[in-house]
Motif scaffolding. Structure first.
Motif, PDB file in Angstrom:
ATOM      1  N   LEU A 258      18.548  26.460  74.393  1.00 52.77           N
ATOM      2  CA  LEU A 258      18.839  27.872  74.616  1.00 52.77           C
ATOM      3  C   LEU A 258      18.772  28.209  76.104  1.00 52.77           C
ATOM      4  CD1 LEU A 258      19.523  30.442  73.066  1.00 52.77           C
ATOM      5  CD2 LEU A 258      17.079  30.930  72.927  1.00 52.77           C
ATOM      6  N   GLU A 259      17.797  27.637  76.796  1.00 55.45           N
ATOM      7  CA  GLU A 259      17.650  27.881  78.233  1.00 55.45           C
ATOM      8  C   GLU A 259      18.840  27.355  79.025  1.00 55.45           C
ATOM      9  OE1 GLU A 259      14.013  25.996  79.210  1.00 55.45           O
ATOM     10  OE2 GLU A 259      12.754  27.498  78.194  1.00 55.45           O
ATOM     11  N   HIS A 260      19.551  26.374  78.468  1.00 59.11           N
ATOM     12  CA  HIS A 260      20.679  25.770  79.176  1.00 59.11           C
ATOM     13  C   HIS A 260      22.022  26.152  78.556  1.00 59.11           C
ATOM     14  CE1 HIS A 260      17.335  23.287  80.643  1.00 59.11           C
ATOM     15  NE2 HIS A 260      18.088  23.086  81.693  1.00 59.11           N
ATOM     16  N   GLY A 261      22.068  27.274  77.864  1.00 59.66           N
ATOM     17  CA  GLY A 261      23.329  27.806  77.375  1.00 59.66           C
ATOM     18  C   GLY A 261      23.907  27.120  76.164  1.00 59.66           C
ATOM     19  N   ARG A 262      23.099  26.377  75.427  1.00 56.31           N
ATOM     20  CA  ARG A 262      23.572  25.681  74.225  1.00 56.31           C
ATOM     21  C   ARG A 262      23.142  26.444  72.973  1.00 56.31           C
ATOM     22  NH1 ARG A 262      26.089  20.455  74.759  1.00 56.31           N
ATOM     23  NH2 ARG A 262      26.341  20.144  76.994  1.00 56.31           N
ATOM     24  N   SER A 263      23.550  27.694  72.898  1.00 55.91           N
ATOM     25  CA  SER A 263      23.086  28.573  71.815  1.00 55.91           C
ATOM     26  C   SER A 263      23.507  28.082  70.444  1.00 55.91           C
ATOM     27  CB  SER A 263      23.610  30.003  72.037  1.00 55.91           C
ATOM     28  OG  SER A 263      23.124  30.537  73.238  1.00 55.91           O
ATOM     29  N   ARG A 264      24.735  27.599  70.311  1.00 55.64           N
ATOM     30  CA  ARG A 264      25.213  27.167  68.992  1.00 55.64           C
ATOM     31  C   ARG A 264      24.423  25.973  68.484  1.00 55.64           C
ATOM     32  NH1 ARG A 264      31.861  27.585  68.938  1.00 55.64           N
ATOM     33  NH2 ARG A 264      31.986  29.871  69.215  1.00 55.64           N
ATOM     34  N   GLN A 265      24.182  25.004  69.344  1.00 56.17           N
ATOM     35  CA  GLN A 265      23.407  23.845  68.926  1.00 56.17           C
ATOM     36  C   GLN A 265      21.962  24.246  68.620  1.00 56.17           C
ATOM     37  OE1 GLN A 265      24.331  21.274  72.326  1.00 56.17           O
ATOM     38  NE2 GLN A 265      25.282  19.829  70.918  1.00 56.17           N
ATOM     39  N   ALA A 266      21.408  25.138  69.436  1.00 57.49           N
ATOM     40  CA  ALA A 266      20.035  25.586  69.206  1.00 57.49           C
ATOM     41  C   ALA A 266      19.911  26.285  67.860  1.00 57.49           C
ATOM     42  CB  ALA A 266      19.594  26.524  70.327  1.00 57.49           C
ATOM     43  N   LEU A 267      20.873  27.149  67.539  1.00 59.16           N
ATOM     44  CA  LEU A 267      20.832  27.880  66.278  1.00 59.16           C
ATOM     45  C   LEU A 267      21.062  26.948  65.093  1.00 59.16           C
ATOM     46  CD1 LEU A 267      20.346  30.754  65.346  1.00 59.16           C
ATOM     47  CD2 LEU A 267      22.814  31.122  65.370  1.00 59.16           C
ATOM     48  N   ALA A 268      21.899  25.930  65.282  1.00 57.29           N
ATOM     49  CA  ALA A 268      22.146  24.965  64.206  1.00 57.29           C
ATOM     50  C   ALA A 268      20.869  24.179  63.891  1.00 57.29           C
ATOM     51  CB  ALA A 268      23.268  24.013  64.600  1.00 57.29           C
ATOM     52  N   LEU A 269      20.117  23.785  64.916  1.00 55.01           N
ATOM     53  CA  LEU A 269      18.860  23.081  64.682  1.00 55.01           C
ATOM     54  C   LEU A 269      17.833  24.000  64.035  1.00 55.01           C
ATOM     55  CD1 LEU A 269      18.401  20.941  67.924  1.00 55.01           C
ATOM     56  CD2 LEU A 269      19.042  20.143  65.644  1.00 55.01           C
ATOM     57  N   TYR A 270      17.799  25.249  64.480  1.00 52.02           N
ATOM     58  CA  TYR A 270      16.889  26.235  63.865  1.00 52.02           C
ATOM     59  C   TYR A 270      17.167  26.328  62.360  1.00 52.02           C
ATOM     60  CZ  TYR A 270      15.265  30.892  62.475  1.00 52.02           C
ATOM     61  OH  TYR A 270      14.685  31.944  61.800  1.00 52.02           O
ATOM     62  N   ALA A 271      18.440  26.450  62.000  1.00 53.92           N
ATOM     63  CA  ALA A 271      18.807  26.579  60.587  1.00 53.92           C
ATOM     64  C   ALA A 271      18.441  25.320  59.808  1.00 53.92           C
ATOM     65  CB  ALA A 271      20.301  26.875  60.464  1.00 53.92           C
ATOM     66  N   ARG A 272      18.663  24.156  60.426  1.00 53.17           N
ATOM     67  CA  ARG A 272      18.367  22.900  59.736  1.00 53.17           C
ATOM     68  C   ARG A 272      16.864  22.741  59.482  1.00 53.17           C
ATOM     69  NH1 ARG A 272      21.359  18.117  59.206  1.00 53.17           N
ATOM     70  NH2 ARG A 272      23.135  19.501  59.564  1.00 53.17           N
ATOM     71  N   GLY A 273      16.063  23.337  60.338  1.00 52.77           N
ATOM     72  CA  GLY A 273      14.620  23.202  60.186  1.00 52.77           C
ATOM     73  C   GLY A 273      13.968  24.209  59.266  1.00 52.77           C
ATOM     74  N   LEU A 274      14.720  25.194  58.774  1.00 58.46           N
ATOM     75  CA  LEU A 274      14.121  26.258  57.970  1.00 58.46           C
ATOM     76  C   LEU A 274      13.430  25.725  56.719  1.00 58.46           C
ATOM     77  CD1 LEU A 274      16.772  29.126  58.212  1.00 58.46           C
ATOM     78  CD2 LEU A 274      14.459  29.097  59.179  1.00 58.46           C
ATOM     79  N   ARG A 275      14.048  24.787  56.019  1.00 60.82           N
ATOM     80  CA  ARG A 275      13.469  24.268  54.778  1.00 60.82           C
ATOM     81  C   ARG A 275      12.146  23.571  55.039  1.00 60.82           C
ATOM     82  NH1 ARG A 275      17.020  19.409  52.431  1.00 60.82           N
ATOM     83  NH2 ARG A 275      15.131  19.216  51.179  1.00 60.82           N
ATOM     84  N   PHE A 276      12.016  22.952  56.217  1.00 59.96           N
ATOM     85  CA  PHE A 276      10.782  22.243  56.539  1.00 59.96           C
ATOM     86  C   PHE A 276       9.698  23.199  57.020  1.00 59.96           C
ATOM     87  CE2 PHE A 276      14.241  19.149  57.387  1.00 59.96           C
ATOM     88  CZ  PHE A 276      13.933  18.251  56.383  1.00 59.96           C
ATOM     89  N   HIS A 277      10.113  24.289  57.655  1.00 58.65           N
ATOM     90  CA  HIS A 277       9.142  25.273  58.127  1.00 58.65           C
ATOM     91  C   HIS A 277       8.450  25.998  56.971  1.00 58.65           C
ATOM     92  CE1 HIS A 277      10.539  25.267  62.458  1.00 58.65           C
ATOM     93  NE2 HIS A 277       9.249  25.418  62.572  1.00 58.65           N
TER      94      HIS A 277
END
Length: 302
Positions: A258-277
């Motif tokens: 996110l700090e380096h402008g990769r918002s889409r990849q950051a959000l995709a990883l966030y979504a992928r981790g929801l089930r584990f969180h």
């Protein structure tokens, strides 16, 4: 047979590799062998390595990535432990002696992890000293899940037989292959983290693989997929510990992207981790990250 086999994978880093090897030959502990795996270099690496003669064992392969290169070193290692060193990093003179002290005093643990100091110029490491030895011991790597130290997976020495038993590194070209290995070693007996002294100078530069955003993204996805498939040891009984470490890494990577402008990849990883969180929730992150992504996106449009 030596206590340590020092395995150094390298690719087109002749100028930096010379500094790395100098730091190995400056070790106060000499009970080691040095293996350099040239991963298809096209610069002056071959000529450089030839100058060392029988001081090092050289192996060459077509370019296949760090994981494959390290695995070649593991197969050829003669030591009881393999100590990994990247070809742009540096060891202070006491690194192997410190690892030897851990092995002798802590009952020969499977994994010994050192503490790293980041640097850009070698002069930044000039103030390092062999300060008093402090180490933290755990039954195995997964048992350290709640510990708060910085995990430097590139600064480890591992029992050679354990490395071979778990299959070494993944052959995938990702930046998380070292953490994947640690999770697969997760229930092997004995893990020690050396808090003091610093045992690795970790070079930061534009070509460092840790700055490759796509590899960081793919590597994090790979770790999560391995956990989903049940590929890591410990079963359901140790799942919380695995997820605590996996998700700590995921949160770090998403903020970094996110700090380096990769918002889409950051959000995709966030979504992928929801089930584990759901197993180890971190509510500040779960509730706060989507607004952070939105704010970052709005700032980038200005």
């Amino acid at each position: 047979m030596p206590l340590f086999s020092v395995v150094i994978p390298t690719y087109n880093r002749a100028s930096l590799l010379e500094q790395t090897l100098a730091s190995v030959f400056a070790q106060t502990l000499t009970d080691h062998e040095v293996l350099v795996v040239d991963d298809g270099s096209t610069d002056g690496t071959s000529a450089l390595l030839a100058r060392y003669g029988d001081r090092i064992r050289v192996f060459r392969q077509d370019n296949a990535g760090q994981g494959v290169a390290r695995n070649l070193g593991i197969r050829e290692a003669r030591g009881d432990y393999v100590a990994f060193l990247d070809s742009d990093d540096l060891w202070p003179p006491w690194t192997l002696a410190t690892f030897q002290q851990v092995i002798r005093e802590q009952g020969a643990p499977t994994v010994v992890m050192g503490r790293a100091r980041a640097f850009q110029s070698p002069g930044e490491l000039s103030d390092l000293e062999p300060v008093p030895f402090i180490a933290r011991s755990f039954a195995d790597y997964l048992a350290s899940a709640d510990a708060t130290f910085v995990r430097t997976a590139c600064a480890v020495a591992v029992r050679t037989e354990a490395l071979r038993r778990v299959g070494g590194f993944s052959a995938k070209r990702i930046s998380a292959e070292d953490y994947d290995l640690l999770y697969r070693l997760g229930i092997e007996p004995g893990f020690v983290y050396v808090e003091s002294p610093v045992t690795l100078g970790y070079r930061q530069h534009a070509e460092s693989s840790s700055r490759d955003f796509d590899r960081g993204y793919e590597g994090t996805l790979f770790l999560l997929e391995q956990e989903r498939r049940g590929s890591y040891p410990g079963g359901a009984a140790r799942r919380r510990e695995r997820l605590a470490m996996l998700l700590f890494g995921l949160r770090h990577v998403t903020h970094w992207m996110l700090e380096h402008g990769r918002s889409r990849q950051a959000l995709a990883l966030y979504a992928r981790g929801l089930r584990f969180h759901r197993v180890v929730p971190r509510w500040r992150y779960l509730l706060g990250f989507p607004p952070w992504v939105l704010a970052a996106s709005l700032r980038s449009r200005r």
